[in-house]
Scaffold this active site. Sequence first.
Site, PDB file in Angstrom:
ATOM      1  N   ASP A   1     -21.191  24.986 -22.520  1.00 27.31           N
ATOM      2  CA  ASP A   1     -22.550  25.295 -21.805  1.00 27.31           C
ATOM      3  C   ASP A   1     -22.136  25.907 -20.435  1.00 27.31           C
ATOM      4  O   ASP A   1     -22.882  26.970 -20.068  1.00 27.31           O
ATOM      5  CB  ASP A   1     -23.531  24.052 -21.439  1.00 27.31           C
ATOM      6  CG  ASP A   1     -24.174  23.631 -22.668  1.00 27.31           C
ATOM      7  OD1 ASP A   1     -24.419  24.316 -23.672  1.00 27.31           O
ATOM      8  OD2 ASP A   1     -24.353  22.322 -22.612  1.00 27.31           O
TER       9      ASP A   1
ATOM     10  N   LYS B   1     -25.644  14.685 -25.048  1.00 28.83           N
ATOM     11  CA  LYS B   1     -24.496  15.356 -24.412  1.00 28.83           C
ATOM     12  C   LYS B   1     -23.742  14.105 -23.744  1.00 28.83           C
ATOM     13  O   LYS B   1     -22.528  14.150 -23.730  1.00 28.83           O
ATOM     14  CB  LYS B   1     -25.320  16.465 -23.779  1.00 28.83           C
ATOM     15  CG  LYS B   1     -25.340  17.560 -24.388  1.00 28.83           C
ATOM     16  CD  LYS B   1     -25.846  18.821 -23.590  1.00 28.83           C
ATOM     17  CE  LYS B   1     -26.345  19.928 -24.435  1.00 28.83           C
ATOM     18  NZ  LYS B   1     -26.543  21.133 -23.733  1.00 28.83           N
TER      19      LYS B   1
ATOM     20  N   ASN C   1     -21.267  19.438 -25.207  1.00 31.99           N
ATOM     21  CA  ASN C   1     -22.110  19.958 -26.051  1.00 31.99           C
ATOM     22  C   ASN C   1     -21.300  20.402 -27.442  1.00 31.99           C
ATOM     23  O   ASN C   1     -22.311  20.782 -28.508  1.00 31.99           O
ATOM     24  CB  ASN C   1     -22.814  21.281 -25.592  1.00 31.99           C
ATOM     25  CG  ASN C   1     -21.745  22.333 -25.521  1.00 31.99           C
ATOM     26  OD1 ASN C   1     -20.791  22.295 -25.319  1.00 31.99           O
ATOM     27  ND2 ASN C   1     -22.440  23.797 -25.737  1.00 31.99           N
TER      28      ASN C   1
END
Length: 273
Positions: A111, A75, A96
């Site tokens: 996220d 990430k 992400n």
Amino acid sequence: MSAPARSGLRRLAVLGHPVAHSRSPAMHNAALAAVGLDDSWAYEAIEVAPDGFGQRVRTMAAEGFVGANVTVPHKPAALALADGSSLRAREIGAANTLVFGGGVITAENTDAAGFVSSLPSSPAGARALVLGAGGAARAVVWALLREGAEVEVWNRTGSRATELCDALGGSPSLAPDPASFELIVNSTSIGLGGEDPFAHLPLQEDAMAPGQTVVDIVYTGQGPGPLLEAAARAGANTVDGIEILVRQGAASFELWTGLEPPLDVMRAAARSG
Ligand code: ATR
């Protein structure tokens, strides 16, 4: 390497190391079928080691990929290599979700929004205890502060909790009293390898209560772990890692397709693994 693509196919993928366990292909392919895109879009898993990540991502647009999810440990690298990124992704320090279009790579973080939308009620004004200070905890702390929660961060290595709070806000906590929090979030990796959360985290099995919400971001695919089982027995609300996976995936799906994500279909596919 992934399989050769049908011409004109819009490809999506999750890139990880390891990635074989990921529920994202099943979840996204079910969603694509539910909205009638499964003859022209497809989602796959691509295993890629850290030293090959940048090169792999840079060739994807030419291979028909229009977007990708990125998971552990890529990430931060996904954010760093993108040509453009959202302020949210830059503040969290991780992406992400990637979008390939017009010759550029754009990075987003879903996220944080996925975590918030998985909660049973708004965390505004709530006292929240976040356990952990890695990449997963960063997205959780960023999201909770943005929603107006009062955040304390405990981590096994206390200096990392202090660094996280210096960067994002919230207060480091050395010895939190879990009963005093309305929201408790396990964003450590405890539980992934079957560890006993009550042996490693500042929580007691019999000290959770109705009115509290307990979130375990870990998902093992083996059902709720001991933390959420104890929370449910105590009458607390529980949120598991699969629900967070579904919510972040839904936000990514909307970004790529512009369509409303079929949440129930995605949840059923993610849970049927
Ligand atoms: P991620 O990016 O997925 O969050 P990470 O950066 O490796 O992964 O963070 C893992 C988190 O789990 C950290 O908060 C780590 O604590 P440390 O910073 O002290 O390493 C936590 N963790 C891992 N094993 C743990 C254990 N046995 N007990 C308590 N915390 C643990």
